[in-house]
Design a protein around this motif. Structure first.
Motif, mmCIF file in Angstrom:
data_model
loop_
_atom_site.group_PDB
_atom_site.id
_atom_site.type_symbol
_atom_site.label_atom_id
_atom_site.label_comp_id
_atom_site.label_asym_id
_atom_site.label_seq_id
_atom_site.Cartn_x
_atom_site.Cartn_y
_atom_site.Cartn_z
ATOM 1 N N ILE A 79 0.846 -1.196 0.000
ATOM 2 C CA ILE A 79 0.000 0.000 0.000
ATOM 3 C C ILE A 79 0.877 1.240 0.000
ATOM 4 N N THR A 80 0.652 2.125 -0.962
ATOM 5 C CA THR A 80 1.393 3.383 -1.036
ATOM 6 C C THR A 80 0.715 4.427 -0.145
ATOM 7 N N PRO A 81 1.440 5.030 0.791
ATOM 8 C CA PRO A 81 0.811 5.970 1.729
ATOM 9 C C PRO A 81 0.235 7.190 1.016
ATOM 10 N N ASP A 82 -0.880 7.698 1.532
ATOM 11 C CA ASP A 82 -1.476 8.944 1.068
ATOM 12 C C ASP A 82 -2.043 9.660 2.288
ATOM 13 N N PHE A 83 -1.244 10.582 2.839
ATOM 14 C CA PHE A 83 -1.661 11.274 4.052
ATOM 15 C C PHE A 83 -2.534 12.483 3.765
ATOM 16 N N GLU A 84 -2.916 12.656 2.484
ATOM 17 C CA GLU A 84 -3.962 13.620 2.164
ATOM 18 C C GLU A 84 -5.333 12.948 2.279
ATOM 19 N N LEU A 85 -5.376 11.642 2.075
ATOM 20 C CA LEU A 85 -6.612 10.883 2.260
ATOM 21 C C LEU A 85 -6.965 10.818 3.740
ATOM 22 N N ILE A 86 -5.997 10.371 4.551
ATOM 23 C CA ILE A 86 -6.120 10.397 6.014
ATOM 24 C C ILE A 86 -4.799 10.932 6.536
ATOM 25 N N SER A 87 -4.839 12.006 7.296
ATOM 26 C CA SER A 87 -3.598 12.639 7.748
ATOM 27 C C SER A 87 -2.799 11.688 8.636
ATOM 28 N N ALA A 150 3.860 -0.479 12.623
ATOM 29 C CA ALA A 150 5.113 -0.658 11.874
ATOM 30 C C ALA A 150 5.012 -0.005 10.499
ATOM 31 N N TRP A 151 3.858 -0.144 9.850
ATOM 32 C CA TRP A 151 3.656 0.481 8.542
ATOM 33 C C TRP A 151 3.738 2.000 8.659
ATOM 34 N N LEU A 152 3.124 2.555 9.685
ATOM 35 C CA LEU A 152 3.161 4.005 9.882
ATOM 36 C C LEU A 152 4.578 4.484 10.161
ATOM 37 N N THR A 153 5.321 3.730 10.959
ATOM 38 C CA THR A 153 6.710 4.107 11.248
ATOM 39 C C THR A 153 7.536 4.126 9.969
ATOM 40 N N HIS A 154 7.337 3.113 9.149
ATOM 41 C CA HIS A 154 8.081 3.035 7.886
ATOM 42 C C HIS A 154 7.681 4.173 6.950
ATOM 43 N N ALA A 155 6.386 4.462 6.865
ATOM 44 C CA ALA A 155 5.920 5.549 6.007
ATOM 45 C C ALA A 155 6.406 6.898 6.520
ATOM 46 N N VAL A 240 13.475 10.502 4.062
ATOM 47 C CA VAL A 240 12.769 10.856 5.296
ATOM 48 C C VAL A 240 11.956 12.136 5.166
ATOM 49 N N LYS A 241 12.343 13.020 4.249
ATOM 50 C CA LYS A 241 11.609 14.293 4.163
ATOM 51 C C LYS A 241 11.825 14.920 2.793
ATOM 52 N N ARG A 242 10.781 15.560 2.307
ATOM 53 C CA ARG A 242 10.861 16.321 1.063
ATOM 54 C C ARG A 242 10.377 17.736 1.336
ATOM 55 N N ILE A 243 11.204 18.715 1.016
ATOM 56 C CA ILE A 243 10.862 20.119 1.220
ATOM 57 C C ILE A 243 10.521 20.710 -0.140
ATOM 58 N N ASP A 244 9.251 20.996 -0.376
ATOM 59 C CA ASP A 244 8.790 21.462 -1.679
ATOM 60 C C ASP A 244 8.911 22.975 -1.792
ATOM 61 N N CYS A 519 11.736 -3.933 13.448
ATOM 62 C CA CYS A 519 12.668 -3.469 12.416
ATOM 63 C C CYS A 519 12.102 -2.296 11.634
ATOM 64 N N ARG A 520 11.078 -1.650 12.167
ATOM 65 C CA ARG A 520 10.434 -0.502 11.527
ATOM 66 C C ARG A 520 9.880 -0.852 10.153
ATOM 67 N N GLY A 521 9.490 -2.114 9.973
ATOM 68 C CA GLY A 521 8.868 -2.521 8.729
ATOM 69 C C GLY A 521 9.825 -2.795 7.593
ATOM 70 N N THR A 522 11.145 -2.782 7.841
ATOM 71 C CA THR A 522 12.110 -2.984 6.758
ATOM 72 C C THR A 522 12.461 -4.444 6.535
ATOM 73 N N GLY A 523 12.309 -5.282 7.562
ATOM 74 C CA GLY A 523 12.703 -6.683 7.454
ATOM 75 C C GLY A 523 14.149 -6.929 7.845
ATOM 76 N N TYR A 524 14.903 -5.859 8.109
ATOM 77 C CA TYR A 524 16.309 -5.986 8.491
ATOM 78 C C TYR A 524 16.560 -5.220 9.786
ATOM 79 N N LYS A 525 17.457 -5.762 10.612
ATOM 80 C CA LYS A 525 17.819 -5.068 11.847
ATOM 81 C C LYS A 525 19.261 -5.415 12.202
ATOM 82 N N GLY A 526 20.120 -4.406 12.237
ATOM 83 C CA GLY A 526 21.534 -4.631 12.531
ATOM 84 C C GLY A 526 22.306 -5.069 11.297
ATOM 85 N N ARG A 527 23.627 -5.186 11.480
ATOM 86 C CA ARG A 527 24.475 -5.573 10.357
ATOM 87 C C ARG A 527 25.494 -6.627 10.781
#
Length: 606
Positions: A79-87, A150-155, A240-244, A519-527
């Motif tokens: 699912i591709t996030p859309d925070f204009e649909l739900i903030s 987890a999905w929200l953290t990743h998004a 992590v962030k886009r400044i328009d 793992c914040r939804g990434t599937g990986y933790k540590g190296r």
């Protein structure tokens, strides 16, 4: 949602507690009881506890009863996030998510997923947000609370800077503020919230979030329409962030240049600098690189948390690293020699300095004088004289190394060999009775000789001084909480560059990354660290002096048990500690793999 139950608070107010379901299925009675017995947001978890069934079964039963689609973490990731649909704030408050999904026919549909399907007020509110969309235009799902979080953290990490974190202990005390260096920026949740200047608040929040997420680097990338901010976490860049706003982007770069005491009017040439911040009563250094680009300037900030790392590395040894046992034994043996040159090679951020410090920590008995010259000093080691390079004052690696040799050292560490002069001095020091540890940038152990040849170092002198070469990389480890088995067919392994006929597939335990809250939804933790080592015995020295073809040197080395980086990475994947996709990201495919002596437990053992 599609078929809501009439679960009003008065409907069953006097009903006695319902017994666990019979037949292993969640029924209407237990859902009714959950409305009154469990607080909003945790009713699915309550039903899991009451029924004794596993969470996936409860999720499926409840979803079927209410006309929803049960969704595991894997499906949520589609699912591709859309925070204009739900903030984003509403998603967090109501433990739901909104975005866009693609169905089997390729249609793009709105998707709304809840974690508490029995919350009628939340259902009504979501219907209002959808604006009367037709049922066949919306995918309505049900997921576990921890998966939604987890999905929200990743998004959140990919679309915006992190929100408020745990402010406990973040703010420095009054005494700290009075004694603080005026040039050191103090970061805290309270300070960021009360900052009136939006530019300062923006940059400070980006720095603070990076530290909280454990980023090693922060990238500010100027684009035509604004600025993109990325963090490098576990060796991988993440948006992590886009400044328009192009103007705000340029001002953010200028703010970083001001902190680093760089020339804000110069935008045509690269600049390097550094600055410090104070977080939770400890100072953290940032190394800054400013680079002009087509649309303005880019900035990269390397995070150096010396105090935190020094505490971690007080017990540092080779045994604390995740190398295969054979690699640890080789480094330990080479570093214990009375003289010679031990080279560690790899790209920036591959752990070269950590490996050298682990080796030095083991031989630091107090009987030898150990001196290091570094740029910068990343970790502080007790009982070791550490000298920082200062090129503005004329203290380069070459000049510092000459001075070190007059300071009666036994062991010397040179942070990096960057030029011919430093290389020649290091080789001569190793030939005159000193043990020298250093790093150089090369792709593998065989390319190191070519690097020194390009710096006009005599091949015979280099080979005589060398005691061993180590090349290393870092691989992301699969999250232990959510990794799932991955059946790998021989054809698929061959397509991925791993000849299946050369591996013991019967003992292999391939895993795939899934994603969870840990793992914040990434599937990986540590190296994990992997290495290839080349010992300088008479046969290898003779081939190097005669400048034999690399293929011949590799053949002789393999006959002596040499394992390449690819061999070590494949062994980790076979042992279930990383994924095939990850080893292909980090190590190149080879024409042939060498399975001799390569067992999953050997390289996977930490």
């Amino acid at each position: 949602m599609n078929a809501p139950l009439p679960l009003t608070p008065s409907a069953e107010a006097g009903q006695a507690p319902v017994a666990p379901p019979a037949g292993g299925k969640i029924g209407r009675a237990l859902m009714l009881e959950a409305v009154h017995a469990a607080p909003a947001g945790s009713r699915v978890q309550w039903m899991v506890g009451q029924s004794g069934l596993d969470a996936a079964r409860v999720l499926a039963d409840v979803a079927a009863a209410l006309g929803l689609r049960p969704m595991a973490m894997e499906e949520l990731q589609g699912i591709t996030p859309d925070f204009e649909l739900i903030s984003f704030a509403d998603c967090q408050a109501r433990a739901c998510l909104g975005g866009w999904s693609t169905d089997a026919s390729g249609r793009t549909l709105r998707a709304v997923v809840v974690s508490d399907p029995l919350d009628l007020k939340a259902q009504e509110w979501i219907d209002l947000q959808l604006g009367g969309a037709a049922p066949d235009e919306v995918v309505r799902g049900l997921a576990l609370l921890e998966d939604v979080q987890a999905w929200l953290t990743h998004a959140e990490r990919n679309l915006m800077a992190m929100g408020k974190g745990d402010a406990e202990g973040d703010a420095a005390g009054p005494g700290d503020a009075e004694t603080a260096d005026a040039s050191v920026v103090t970061l805290s949740i309270a300070g960021i919230e009360t900052t009136q200047n939006p530019l300062v608040r923006l940059v400070d929040s980006i720095l603070y979030d990076a530290l909280k997420m454990g980023a090693s680097d922060i990238h500010f990338e100027t684009q035509p329409a604004g600025l993109h901010v990325k963090y490098r976490i576990d060796g991988v860049l993440e948006n992590v962030k886009r400044i328009d706003s192009a103007e705000m982007g340029h001002q953010a770069i200028s703010r970083i240049k001001v902190l680093s005491e760089l020339d804000i009017s110069e935008r045509r040439t690269p600049q390097d600098g550094r600055f410090k911040v104070r977080v939770e009563r400890r100072e953290i250094d940032f190394r800054v690189s400013i680079m002009p680009n087509l649309f303005g300037e880019d900035a990269v900030l390397r995070v150096l948390d010396r105090k935190h790392l020094t505490g971690q590395f007080q017990t540092l040894s080779l045994d604390t690293l995740s190398f295969a046992q054979s690699a640890k034994d080789f480094i330990r043996q080479a570093s214990s020699l009375p003289y010679g040159l031990l080279l560690v090679t790899g790209p920036t951020g591959s752990g070269k300095t950590t490996t050298l410090y682990a080796a030095i920590s083991e031989i630091n008995t107090g009987l030898d004088k150990i001196i290091t010259i570094e740029d910068p000093i990343e970790y502080q080691l007790k009982g070791v004289l550490q000298i920082p390079v200062n090129e503005k004052k004329g203290l380069t690696f070459a000049r510092g190394l000459r001075s070190v040799l007059r300071h009666d050292p036994d062991k010397i560490m040179v942070g990096e060999i960057r030029d011919a002069e430093t290389a020649q001095i290091a080789v001569q020091a190793a030939l005159t009775g000193h043990q020298v540890f250093t790093t150089v940038h090369a792709n593998n152990v065989f390319d190191v000789i070519g690097r020194f040849k390009n710096m006009n170092v005599d091949s015979y002198s280099l080979v005589s001084a060398l005691t061993g070469i180590v090349a290393q990389r870092l691989l992301r480890a699969v999250c232990a909480h959510c990794a799932a088995p991955a059946g790998m067919a021989a054809e698929e392994l061959l397509r991925l560059g791993i000849p299946a006929d050369r591996l013991d597939l019967g003992q292999a335990k391939f895993m795939r990354a899934v994603g969870c809250p840990h793992c914040r939804g990434t599937g990986y933790k540590g190296r994990l660290a992997i290495a290839e080592t080349l010992e300088m015995d008479d046969d290898i020295r003779d081939l190097l002096v005669r400048q034999a073809p690399i293929a011949q040197i590799k053949q002789v080395a393999r006959g002596k048990g040499f394992m390449s980086l690819r061999d070590s990475a494949v062994a980790l994947a076979m042992g279930g500690q990383t994924t095939v996709e990850e080893i292909n990201r980090v190590t190149p495919r080879e024409n042939s793999q060498s399975p001799q002596g390569m067992q999953p437990t050997e390289a996977a053992h930490a």
